[in-house]
Design a protein around this motif. Structure first.
Motif, PDB file in Angstrom:
ATOM      1  N   LEU A 291     -15.855 105.033  50.712  1.00 12.09           N
ATOM      2  CA  LEU A 291     -16.349 106.073  50.327  1.00 12.09           C
ATOM      3  C   LEU A 291     -16.931 105.488  48.751  1.00 12.09           C
ATOM      4  O   LEU A 291     -17.839 105.487  48.175  1.00 12.09           O
ATOM      5  CB  LEU A 291     -15.312 107.731  49.911  1.00 12.09           C
ATOM      6  N   HIS A 292     -16.029 103.825  48.026  1.00 12.32           N
ATOM      7  CA  HIS A 292     -16.100 103.518  46.981  1.00 12.32           C
ATOM      8  C   HIS A 292     -17.069 101.729  47.443  1.00 12.32           C
ATOM      9  O   HIS A 292     -16.905 101.398  46.571  1.00 12.32           O
ATOM     10  CB  HIS A 292     -15.088 102.728  46.368  1.00 12.32           C
ATOM     11  N   ASN A 293     -17.163 102.048  48.528  1.00 17.67           N
ATOM     12  CA  ASN A 293     -19.218 100.388  49.466  1.00 17.67           C
ATOM     13  C   ASN A 293     -17.561  99.499  49.392  1.00 17.67           C
ATOM     14  O   ASN A 293     -18.198  98.619  49.410  1.00 17.67           O
ATOM     15  CB  ASN A 293     -19.482 100.953  48.045  1.00 17.67           C
ATOM     16  N   ILE A 294     -16.771  99.455  49.566  1.00 20.82           N
ATOM     17  CA  ILE A 294     -15.800  98.595  50.581  1.00 20.82           C
ATOM     18  C   ILE A 294     -15.468  98.823  52.013  1.00 20.82           C
ATOM     19  O   ILE A 294     -14.599  99.731  52.053  1.00 20.82           O
ATOM     20  CB  ILE A 294     -14.373  98.921  49.576  1.00 20.82           C
ATOM     21  N   GLY A 295     -15.967  97.550  52.541  1.00 18.05           N
ATOM     22  CA  GLY A 295     -15.634  96.786  53.978  1.00 18.05           C
ATOM     23  C   GLY A 295     -17.151  97.887  54.650  1.00 18.05           C
ATOM     24  O   GLY A 295     -17.525  98.542  54.001  1.00 18.05           O
ATOM     25  N   GLU A 296     -16.435  97.658  55.810  1.00 24.43           N
ATOM     26  CA  GLU A 296     -18.059  98.095  56.863  1.00 24.43           C
ATOM     27  C   GLU A 296     -17.538  99.659  57.841  1.00 24.43           C
ATOM     28  O   GLU A 296     -16.276  98.886  58.598  1.00 24.43           O
ATOM     29  CB  GLU A 296     -19.369  97.454  57.252  1.00 24.43           C
ATOM     30  N   MET A 297     -17.989 100.138  58.354  1.00 27.86           N
ATOM     31  CA  MET A 297     -17.615 101.058  58.918  1.00 27.86           C
ATOM     32  C   MET A 297     -17.789 100.635  60.645  1.00 27.86           C
ATOM     33  O   MET A 297     -16.214 100.502  61.280  1.00 27.86           O
ATOM     34  CB  MET A 297     -18.596 101.941  59.365  1.00 27.86           C
ATOM     35  N   ASP A 298     -18.190  99.591  60.889  1.00 30.30           N
ATOM     36  CA  ASP A 298     -17.865  98.822  62.392  1.00 30.30           C
ATOM     37  C   ASP A 298     -17.843  97.928  61.866  1.00 30.30           C
ATOM     38  O   ASP A 298     -17.135  96.719  62.818  1.00 30.30           O
ATOM     39  CB  ASP A 298     -19.583  98.983  62.754  1.00 30.30           C
ATOM     40  N   GLY A 299     -16.953  97.351  60.930  1.00 28.58           N
ATOM     41  CA  GLY A 299     -16.614  95.563  60.504  1.00 28.58           C
ATOM     42  C   GLY A 299     -15.234  95.405  60.654  1.00 28.58           C
ATOM     43  O   GLY A 299     -14.533  96.286  60.966  1.00 28.58           O
ATOM     44  N   GLU A 300     -15.141  94.172  60.349  1.00 27.51           N
ATOM     45  CA  GLU A 300     -12.719  93.830  60.805  1.00 27.51           C
ATOM     46  C   GLU A 300     -12.016  94.854  59.638  1.00 27.51           C
ATOM     47  O   GLU A 300     -12.381  94.868  58.987  1.00 27.51           O
ATOM     48  CB  GLU A 300     -13.368  92.998  60.448  1.00 27.51           C
ATOM     49  N   THR A 301     -11.032  95.658  59.971  1.00 30.22           N
ATOM     50  CA  THR A 301     -10.197  96.051  58.847  1.00 30.22           C
ATOM     51  C   THR A 301      -9.825  95.662  58.480  1.00 30.22           C
ATOM     52  O   THR A 301      -9.231  94.225  58.695  1.00 30.22           O
ATOM     53  CB  THR A 301      -9.684  96.675  59.927  1.00 30.22           C
ATOM     54  N   PHE A 302      -9.044  95.728  57.256  1.00 28.96           N
ATOM     55  CA  PHE A 302      -8.491  94.643  56.134  1.00 28.96           C
ATOM     56  C   PHE A 302      -7.081  95.693  55.677  1.00 28.96           C
ATOM     57  O   PHE A 302      -6.903  94.717  55.179  1.00 28.96           O
ATOM     58  CB  PHE A 302      -9.518  93.683  54.926  1.00 28.96           C
ATOM     59  N   ILE A 303      -7.043  96.097  56.905  1.00 25.66           N
ATOM     60  CA  ILE A 303      -5.650  97.197  56.283  1.00 25.66           C
ATOM     61  C   ILE A 303      -5.015  97.585  57.413  1.00 25.66           C
ATOM     62  O   ILE A 303      -4.996  97.514  58.168  1.00 25.66           O
ATOM     63  CB  ILE A 303      -5.780  98.825  55.830  1.00 25.66           C
ATOM     64  N   SER A 304      -3.531  96.324  57.938  1.00 26.25           N
ATOM     65  CA  SER A 304      -3.208  96.495  58.988  1.00 26.25           C
ATOM     66  C   SER A 304      -2.370  97.824  58.828  1.00 26.25           C
ATOM     67  O   SER A 304      -1.608  98.329  57.753  1.00 26.25           O
ATOM     68  CB  SER A 304      -2.505  95.065  59.086  1.00 26.25           C
ATOM     69  N   SER A 305      -2.261  98.265  59.834  1.00 28.64           N
ATOM     70  CA  SER A 305      -0.955  98.961  60.477  1.00 28.64           C
ATOM     71  C   SER A 305       0.763  98.154  60.907  1.00 28.64           C
ATOM     72  O   SER A 305       1.274  98.786  61.020  1.00 28.64           O
ATOM     73  CB  SER A 305      -1.432  99.734  61.620  1.00 28.64           C
ATOM     74  N   ALA A 306       0.637  96.969  60.591  1.00 25.50           N
ATOM     75  CA  ALA A 306       1.713  96.212  60.774  1.00 25.50           C
ATOM     76  C   ALA A 306       2.942  96.269  60.100  1.00 25.50           C
ATOM     77  O   ALA A 306       2.499  96.585  58.883  1.00 25.50           O
ATOM     78  CB  ALA A 306       1.431  95.528  61.379  1.00 25.50           C
ATOM     79  N   ASP A 307       4.107  96.214  59.835  1.00 21.02           N
ATOM     80  CA  ASP A 307       5.328  95.623  59.301  1.00 21.02           C
ATOM     81  C   ASP A 307       5.315  94.960  58.417  1.00 21.02           C
ATOM     82  O   ASP A 307       5.080  93.721  59.158  1.00 21.02           O
ATOM     83  CB  ASP A 307       6.511  96.515  59.577  1.00 21.02           C
ATOM     84  N   ALA A 308       4.762  94.991  57.295  1.00 21.20           N
ATOM     85  CA  ALA A 308       4.010  93.209  56.501  1.00 21.20           C
ATOM     86  C   ALA A 308       5.295  93.035  55.998  1.00 21.20           C
ATOM     87  O   ALA A 308       5.852  91.337  56.146  1.00 21.20           O
ATOM     88  CB  ALA A 308       3.907  93.857  54.713  1.00 21.20           C
ATOM     89  N   LEU A 309       6.763  93.029  56.410  1.00 19.66           N
ATOM     90  CA  LEU A 309       7.977  92.749  56.325  1.00 19.66           C
ATOM     91  C   LEU A 309       8.671  91.742  57.380  1.00 19.66           C
ATOM     92  O   LEU A 309       9.487  90.578  57.188  1.00 19.66           O
ATOM     93  CB  LEU A 309       9.507  93.808  55.679  1.00 19.66           C
ATOM     94  N   ILE A 310       8.077  92.481  58.772  1.00 17.00           N
ATOM     95  CA  ILE A 310       8.013  91.672  60.008  1.00 17.00           C
ATOM     96  C   ILE A 310       8.187  90.188  60.172  1.00 17.00           C
ATOM     97  O   ILE A 310       9.328  89.303  60.530  1.00 17.00           O
ATOM     98  CB  ILE A 310       7.016  92.133  60.988  1.00 17.00           C
TER      99      ILE A 310
END
Length: 557
Positions: A291-310
Motif C-alpha cells: 500500500l505504500h509502494n514498497i515491493g512488487e505484488m509478484d516480486g520476491e518477498t523481503f519478509i521471511s517467515s523463518a525464525d530470525a534467531l535460528i
C-alpha cells in the motif's frame, strides 16, 4: 586528612552492611595513628569480604574499592583470587549453608547479644571448585538473583506510589473532581471505552505476546529521526511485526532526499528486509508495504517467515531498527507422545553468539549485532532486564561495550505499550571492527521515565514529547553534545557516564537513574489517580512477569 572512617560493632552490623553494600553515612572517626595501627593487623583492600560478627551475624559485603577505613569486631576475609573468586565466596557466605554450619557446630554464642568468635569463622568449611567452575556458578546465581532484585524493586516502587495514589484521590475528592458512579458508567458506555481494530485487539492479547506489534508510532519516528537512514543503504528488522519501522524509514528517506531513478528503485525493492514468524502479522506487514509502494505484488518477498534467531544466514545490513518480542524466554510448541501441545524452552546454539541462553531479548541483541555491517547502526527497543540481569546478561553487556560503540540509552516511560508491566529502553549502537580496546568510551543516558506519566488513552506519548531527547541526541553531529544534568542542575535528564564508570558497576549494570520521583514527594502537583493507579499496575505486572520467568527457569532444572 586528620582522621579515618571507623566501622565498629556498634554501627556496622545493623546499619552499614546493607544488601551487600557498605553505607558510610553513619560512621565514627578515629585518628590516623590508630587507623595505621589497626591496618597493620587487618588492612581492608578491594575485593576483601567483611562479615558481621556481633548482633546480626553475617551480612557479608565485598569491598568494591580501596577506601580509607578501619574495622573492629567485623570479620575480614582477605582476597586470594588465584584460589577463590571473591563473588563466589560472597555468595557462599550469604547462603543458608553457612548459617546452618554455624548453628550445627554451635559457633554462634551469647544470650543477650549473639556473636561469633574469630576462631569460629576460621572453622567454616569452604568448598573450592576450580576457578572456571566458580565463575560458572556465579553466572547461574546472578542470572536468577537479578530477577529477584527486579521483583523487589517493582514491588517497592508500587508500594511507594500507593501512598501517592491515596493522597491524589483525597486531593481530587476535596477539590470536587472525582467522578460519580453515574459519570463513570457513562464513560464505560462510550464507543472508545474498549480499543477497536484488528491490530489493537491483537496487541491487547498479552498471552500471545502480541504487544510487540504495536510499537508507539511516535517512538518509531523518533528512533528513525535519530538514526537518519540514507538512500542506497539496507534496513533490517528481525521481528518486524506490521512493518512500522519500514514505513517510517521509507517516509524519512523519500521525503528528506531528492531521489534519482536508481535511488527510488533501490528504496522500493532492495532497502527493506525482515522476519515475522506470526503468519497473520506477516501478511499485514506485506499489505502495508504494498500500500505504500514498497515491493512488487509478484516480486520476491523481503519478509521471511523463518525464525530470525535460528541461524546466521550471512547477510549484513547498514541499519537495524527493531522492537523484538516481549517475554524473557524463547520457546517452541511441540506435540508430545500423548498428542498434547506443550511448550519447551528453546536455546539457540550459535557460534556467533557470545553466550548461550534461553533469554529471548539477549538472543535478539546478539543476533542484531551479527546482522550489522562494519560501522552499521542499530536502534533497538529492549526491556530493563537486558540492562541489569546477571550471568548471561552481564557477559552480553561486556561484549557489547567491547565490540560496538554503545553511545546512547533512552529510558522509556511506562504506560506506552499495550502489554502491562513493560519497562523498556532504546539502545543506540554502532558495530565496529575487531580491536584490542573497547569501542564504547562513554554512554549518554536520557531519563524519560522518572516523573513522566503516559497512558494509552488519556495521555498517549506524542512525537513532540520526544523532541527534547532528539535535540540532546543531536543527530546531525552526535559527537557534539552537552549534558543538561550537572551538580547545579540535578533535574537534568541528559547525562553521560564513562566506560570506566560503567565497567566498575556491579554486574556492569546499565540500569542507571539519578532523578528523584516527584510523585512521591510533591503533594501539590500529584498526577491524577488513574495515572498513578496505572503505574502501580505496571509495576506489579512487571514483578509478576519476573516471578513467572523465574518459576519457569526453576521448573526446568
Amino acid at each position: 586528612m586528620n582522621n579515618a572512617k571507623w566501622l565498629t560493632k556498634i554501627n556496622t552490623i545493623e546499619i552499614l552492611l546493607k544488601k551487600g553494600n557498605i553505607d558510610f553515612g553513619n560512621v565514627n572517626y578515629i585518628s590516623l595513628t590508630d587507623h595505621k595501627e589497626i591496618s597493620n593487623r587487618s588492612k581492608v583492600e578491594k575485593n576483601d569480604i567483611l562479615f558481621g560478627m556481633i548482633g546480626t551475624i553475617g551480612n557479608p559485603v565485598i569491598v568494591k574499592e580501596n577506601n580509607f577505613f578501619s574495622i573492629k569486631n567485623v570479620g575480614l576475609f582477605k582476597k586470594n583470587e588465584d584460589l577463590i573468586n571473591p563473588k563466589y565466596l560472597y555468595y557462599y557466605l550469604s547462603s543458608w549453608f553457612v548459617e546452618k554450619i554455624m548453628l550445627d557446630q554451635e559457633l554462634i554464642r551469647g544470650t543477650t547479644q549473639k556473636f561469633i568468635a574469630l576462631g569460629g569463622l576460621r572453622m567454616l568449611p569452604i568448598p573450592l571448585p576450580s576457578i572456571d567452575e566458580q565463575e560458572e556458578i556465579i553466572k547461574e546465581i546472578e542470572s536468577r538473583l537479578s530477577v529477584c532484585e527486579n521483583i523487589e524493586a517493582n514491588i517497592e516502587e508500587a508500594l511507594e506510589k500507593a501512598e501517592a495514589l491515596r493522597q491524589s484521590i483525597l486531593k481530587k475528592a476535596f477539590e470536587g473532581k472525582l467522578l460519580s458512579k453515574e459519570e463513570l458508567e457513562a464513560c464505560r458506555q462510550e464507543d472508545d471505552w474498549e480499543p477497536a481494530g484488528l491490530l489493537e485487539k491483537n496487541a491487547e492479547d498479552t498471552k500471545s505476546g502480541a504487544g510487540q506489534y504495536f510499537t508507539p508510532r511516535a517512538l518509531i519516528r523518533a528512533m528513525v529521526t535519530c538514526v537518519q537512514p540514507e538512500p542506497i543503504k539496507t534496513i533490517v528488522d528481525p521481528a518486524c511485526g506490521t512493518g512500522g519501522f519500514f514505513l517510517a524509514s521509507y517516509d524519512y528517506i523519500s521525503q528528506g532526499h531528492d531521489l534519482n531513478r536508481d535511488e527510488k528503485e533501490f528504496l522500493k525493492n532492495k532497502t527493506f528486509h525482515g522476519n515475522e514468524i506470526v503468519a497473520n502479522t506477516r501478511r499485514l506487514c506485506l499489505m502495508n508495504m504494498f500500500l505504500h509502494n514498497i515491493g512488487e505484488m509478484d516480486g520476491e518477498t523481503f519478509i521471511s517467515s523463518a525464525d530470525a534467531l535460528i541461524a546466521d544466514e550471512g547477510n549484513r545490513y547498514d541499519y537495524v531498527l527493531a522492537n523484538p518480542p516481549f517475554g524473557k524466554k524463547s520457546s517452541m510448541t511441540i506435540t508430545n507422545e500423548e498428542g498434547e501441545q506443550v511448550k519447551e524452552d528453546l536455546v539457540y546454539n550459535r557460534q556467533d553468539f557470545w553466550v548461550t541462553t534461553s533469554n529471548k531479548q539477549l538472543n535478539f541483541l546478539q543476533h542484531i549485532r551479527t546482522l550489522l555491517k562494519e560501522n552499521g547502526q542499530a536502534a533497538v527497543v529492549l526491556p530493563d532486564n537486558v540492562l541489569f540481569e546477571g550471568g548471561a546478561g552481564e557477559t552480553v553487556r561486556k561484549e557489547l561495550l567491547k565490540t560496538t560503540d554503545l553511545y546512547t540509552i533512552l529510558r522509556l516511560p511506562i504506560g506506552i505499550f499495550y502489554r502491562p508491566g513493560v519497562k523498556a529502553n532504546v539502545l543506540f549502537f554502532d558495530n565496529k571492527p575487531g580491536a584490542r580496546d573497547p569501542w564504547t568510551k562513554e554512554i549518554w543516558f536520557y531519563d524519560y521515565r522518572t516523573n513522566v506519566h503516559h497512558t494509552l488513552k488519556k495521555k498517549p506519548m506524542e512525537f513532540e514529547d520526544l523532541e527534547d531527547f532528539i535535540k540532546c541526541y543531536n543527530p546531525s553531529n552526535r559527537h557534539d553534545r552537552q549534558e543538561t544534568w550537572s551538580e547545579e542542575n540535578p533535574e537534568g535528564r541528559w547525562r553521560k557516564y564513562s566506560y570506566e564508570e560503567i565497567i566498575e558497576r556491579d554486574k556492569t549494570s546499565l540500569d542507571i537513574f539519578w532523578l528523584k520521583d516527584d510523585s512521591l514527594t510533591d503533594l501539590e502537583n500529584l498526577p491524577d489517580p488513574d495515572i498513578l493507579a496505572n503505574e502501580i499496575i505496571e509495576n506489579i505486572e512487571a514483578g509478576l512477569e519476573s516471578f513467572q520467568a523465574l518459576m519457569e527457569t526453576l521448573k526446568g532444572e
